[in-house]
Design a protein around this motif. Structure first.
Motif, PDB file in Angstrom:
ATOM      1  N   GLU A 132       0.828  -1.208   0.000  1.00 10.37           N
ATOM      2  CA  GLU A 132       0.000   0.000   0.000  1.00 10.37           C
ATOM      3  C   GLU A 132       0.862   1.258   0.000  1.00 10.37           C
ATOM      4  N   SER A 133       1.828   1.297   0.922  1.00 15.75           N
ATOM      5  CA  SER A 133       2.624   2.520   1.083  1.00 15.75           C
ATOM      6  C   SER A 133       3.410   2.847  -0.180  1.00 15.75           C
ATOM      7  N   PHE A 134       4.070   1.854  -0.767  1.00 16.51           N
ATOM      8  CA  PHE A 134       4.841   2.142  -1.976  1.00 16.51           C
ATOM      9  C   PHE A 134       3.925   2.494  -3.142  1.00 16.51           C
ATOM     10  N   GLY A 135       2.766   1.835  -3.221  1.00 19.37           N
ATOM     11  CA  GLY A 135       1.796   2.205  -4.251  1.00 19.37           C
ATOM     12  C   GLY A 135       1.339   3.638  -4.103  1.00 19.37           C
ATOM     13  N   LEU A 136       1.061   4.067  -2.878  1.00 18.20           N
ATOM     14  CA  LEU A 136       0.651   5.457  -2.645  1.00 18.20           C
ATOM     15  C   LEU A 136       1.790   6.430  -2.928  1.00 18.20           C
ATOM     16  N   LEU A 137       2.993   6.078  -2.495  1.00 16.68           N
ATOM     17  CA  LEU A 137       4.140   6.961  -2.732  1.00 16.68           C
ATOM     18  C   LEU A 137       4.454   7.096  -4.220  1.00 16.68           C
ATOM     19  N   TRP A 138       4.157   6.040  -4.984  1.00 19.13           N
ATOM     20  CA  TRP A 138       4.359   6.086  -6.436  1.00 19.13           C
ATOM     21  C   TRP A 138       3.099   6.531  -7.170  1.00 19.13           C
ATOM     22  N   GLN A 139       2.089   6.976  -6.412  1.00  9.98           N
ATOM     23  CA  GLN A 139       0.841   7.540  -6.943  1.00  9.98           C
ATOM     24  C   GLN A 139       0.084   6.569  -7.846  1.00  9.98           C
ATOM     25  N   LYS A 140      -0.020   5.331  -7.430  1.00 11.04           N
ATOM     26  CA  LYS A 140      -0.761   4.323  -8.177  1.00 11.04           C
ATOM     27  C   LYS A 140      -2.216   4.318  -7.721  1.00 11.04           C
ATOM     28  N   VAL A 141      -3.131   4.380  -8.678  1.00 11.72           N
ATOM     29  CA  VAL A 141      -4.553   4.427  -8.353  1.00 11.72           C
ATOM     30  C   VAL A 141      -4.996   3.140  -7.649  1.00 11.72           C
ATOM     31  N   TRP A 142      -4.454   1.995  -8.048  1.00  7.82           N
ATOM     32  CA  TRP A 142      -4.829   0.732  -7.405  1.00  7.82           C
ATOM     33  C   TRP A 142      -4.516   0.776  -5.916  1.00  7.82           C
ATOM     34  N   ALA A 143      -3.453   1.485  -5.537  1.00  9.29           N
ATOM     35  CA  ALA A 143      -3.083   1.581  -4.119  1.00  9.29           C
ATOM     36  C   ALA A 143      -4.104   2.409  -3.354  1.00  9.29           C
ATOM     37  N   GLU A 144      -4.668   3.406  -4.002  1.00 12.21           N
ATOM     38  CA  GLU A 144      -5.714   4.205  -3.355  1.00 12.21           C
ATOM     39  C   GLU A 144      -6.935   3.335  -3.067  1.00 12.21           C
ATOM     40  N   MET A 162      -6.977   0.041  -2.843  1.00  7.69           N
ATOM     41  CA  MET A 162      -6.565  -0.967  -1.862  1.00  7.69           C
ATOM     42  C   MET A 162      -6.558  -0.387  -0.450  1.00  7.69           C
ATOM     43  N   THR A 163      -6.065   0.834  -0.306  1.00  4.28           N
ATOM     44  CA  THR A 163      -5.990   1.476   1.005  1.00  4.28           C
ATOM     45  C   THR A 163      -7.378   1.800   1.534  1.00  4.28           C
ATOM     46  N   VAL A 164      -8.266   2.262   0.671  1.00  4.68           N
ATOM     47  CA  VAL A 164      -9.645   2.523   1.108  1.00  4.68           C
ATOM     48  C   VAL A 164     -10.272   1.232   1.625  1.00  4.68           C
ATOM     49  N   ALA A 165     -10.135   0.156   0.864  1.00  4.57           N
ATOM     50  CA  ALA A 165     -10.743  -1.117   1.260  1.00  4.57           C
ATOM     51  C   ALA A 165     -10.145  -1.640   2.565  1.00  4.57           C
ATOM     52  N   GLU A 166      -8.829  -1.663   2.649  1.00  3.05           N
ATOM     53  CA  GLU A 166      -8.169  -2.206   3.841  1.00  3.05           C
ATOM     54  C   GLU A 166      -8.461  -1.364   5.070  1.00  3.05           C
ATOM     55  N   THR A 167      -8.418  -0.050   4.924  1.00  2.00           N
ATOM     56  CA  THR A 167      -8.639   0.835   6.069  1.00  2.00           C
ATOM     57  C   THR A 167     -10.097   0.785   6.513  1.00  2.00           C
ATOM     58  N   ALA A 168     -11.019   0.825   5.561  1.00  2.00           N
ATOM     59  CA  ALA A 168     -12.445   0.791   5.889  1.00  2.00           C
ATOM     60  C   ALA A 168     -12.836  -0.545   6.512  1.00  2.00           C
ATOM     61  N   LEU A 169     -12.148  -1.606   6.140  1.00  2.00           N
ATOM     62  CA  LEU A 169     -12.449  -2.932   6.672  1.00  2.00           C
ATOM     63  C   LEU A 169     -12.300  -2.990   8.195  1.00  2.00           C
ATOM     64  N   PHE A 170     -11.348  -2.250   8.738  1.00  2.00           N
ATOM     65  CA  PHE A 170     -11.088  -2.311  10.180  1.00  2.00           C
ATOM     66  C   PHE A 170     -11.940  -1.342  11.003  1.00  2.00           C
ATOM     67  N   ILE A 171     -12.607  -0.404  10.363  1.00  2.00           N
ATOM     68  CA  ILE A 171     -13.393   0.590  11.104  1.00  2.00           C
ATOM     69  C   ILE A 171     -14.479  -0.031  11.978  1.00  2.00           C
ATOM     70  N   PRO A 172     -15.247  -1.020  11.508  1.00  2.00           N
ATOM     71  CA  PRO A 172     -16.248  -1.624  12.405  1.00  2.00           C
ATOM     72  C   PRO A 172     -15.626  -2.250  13.661  1.00  2.00           C
ATOM     73  N   PHE A 173     -14.468  -2.873  13.518  1.00  2.00           N
ATOM     74  CA  PHE A 173     -13.786  -3.462  14.674  1.00  2.00           C
ATOM     75  C   PHE A 173     -13.314  -2.372  15.634  1.00  2.00           C
ATOM     76  N   GLU A 174     -12.863  -1.251  15.074  1.00  2.00           N
ATOM     77  CA  GLU A 174     -12.421  -0.137  15.911  1.00  2.00           C
ATOM     78  C   GLU A 174     -13.607   0.481  16.658  1.00  2.00           C
ATOM     79  N   ILE A 175     -14.754   0.566  15.996  1.00  2.00           N
ATOM     80  CA  ILE A 175     -15.964   1.073  16.659  1.00  2.00           C
ATOM     81  C   ILE A 175     -16.356   0.142  17.799  1.00  2.00           C
ATOM     82  N   TYR A 176     -16.298  -1.155  17.545  1.00  2.00           N
ATOM     83  CA  TYR A 176     -16.605  -2.137  18.589  1.00  2.00           C
ATOM     84  C   TYR A 176     -15.682  -1.959  19.793  1.00  2.00           C
ATOM     85  N   GLU A 177     -14.400  -1.760  19.535  1.00  2.00           N
ATOM     86  CA  GLU A 177     -13.439  -1.565  20.620  1.00  2.00           C
ATOM     87  C   GLU A 177     -13.724  -0.291  21.407  1.00  2.00           C
TER      88      GLU A 177
END
Length: 163
Positions: free
Chosen positions: A90-102, A104-119
């Motif tokens: 993710e980080s290298f994709g974002l640093l190299w400005q790859k759209v797929w990384a954006e 991927m990061t949205v999906a991965e980050t959003a995936l953990f939000i419900p667990f964080e709300i639960y916590e």
């Protein structure tokens, strides 16, 4: 002339890279604890920082540590390394400005939000609230950036001078 790098993507890329390094370090740390006396190491640390080893909180930690065996250490290190690899990609994709990384990061980050709300519901702390705040901000920013790129691309394609 090369377009300027969006500061937001650069900062998110660096943040993800920092997390990747921390998870890789966690994985290495877990591997180094294999076949070692985890309870003894923890007690030595407690003594060095002059904390009462008889305190109930410390006793609870010691009990939890006694449940960790070599198999569990391998599991924790494997998950840590896999997550570190995901964050590195993710980080290298974002640093190299790859759209797929954006995406991927949205999906991965959003995936953990419900667990964080639960916590937070279970036990709210300033740290947990800050983490979810950062993650929600990352998701919103990246969704905005993706939408902006999409609308810009559509506008360019509809321009009459576009050949």
């Amino acid at each position: 002339m090369e377009p300027s790098r969006p500061l937001g993507l650069f900062l998110i890329g660096l943040f993800k890279l920092g997390k990747a390094i921390l998870f890789a370090a966690l994985g290495i740390g877990m591997l180094r604890l294999i076949n070692r006396d985890i309870d003894g190491i923890f007690l030595e640390l407690i003594k060095r920082v002059h904390i009462d080893a008889e305190h109930q909180f410390i006793q609870n930690i010691l009990w939890q540590l006694s449940l960790i065996d070599n198999h569990r250490l391998h599991e924790i290190s494997t998950v840590s390394f896999v997550f570190a690899l995901l964050l590195m990609i993710e980080s290298f994709g974002l640093l190299w400005q790859k759209v797929w990384a954006e995406f991927m990061t949205v999906a991965e980050t959003a995936l953990f939000i419900p667990f964080e709300i639960y916590e937070i519901i279970r036990h709210a702390t300033i740290t947990k609230v800050a983490i979810i705040g950062i993650n929600v901000a990352i998701v919103i920013y990246l969704m905005w950036a993706i939408a902006r790129k999409s609308s810009t691309k559509k506008a360019l394609m509809q321009h009459p001078l576009n050949l």
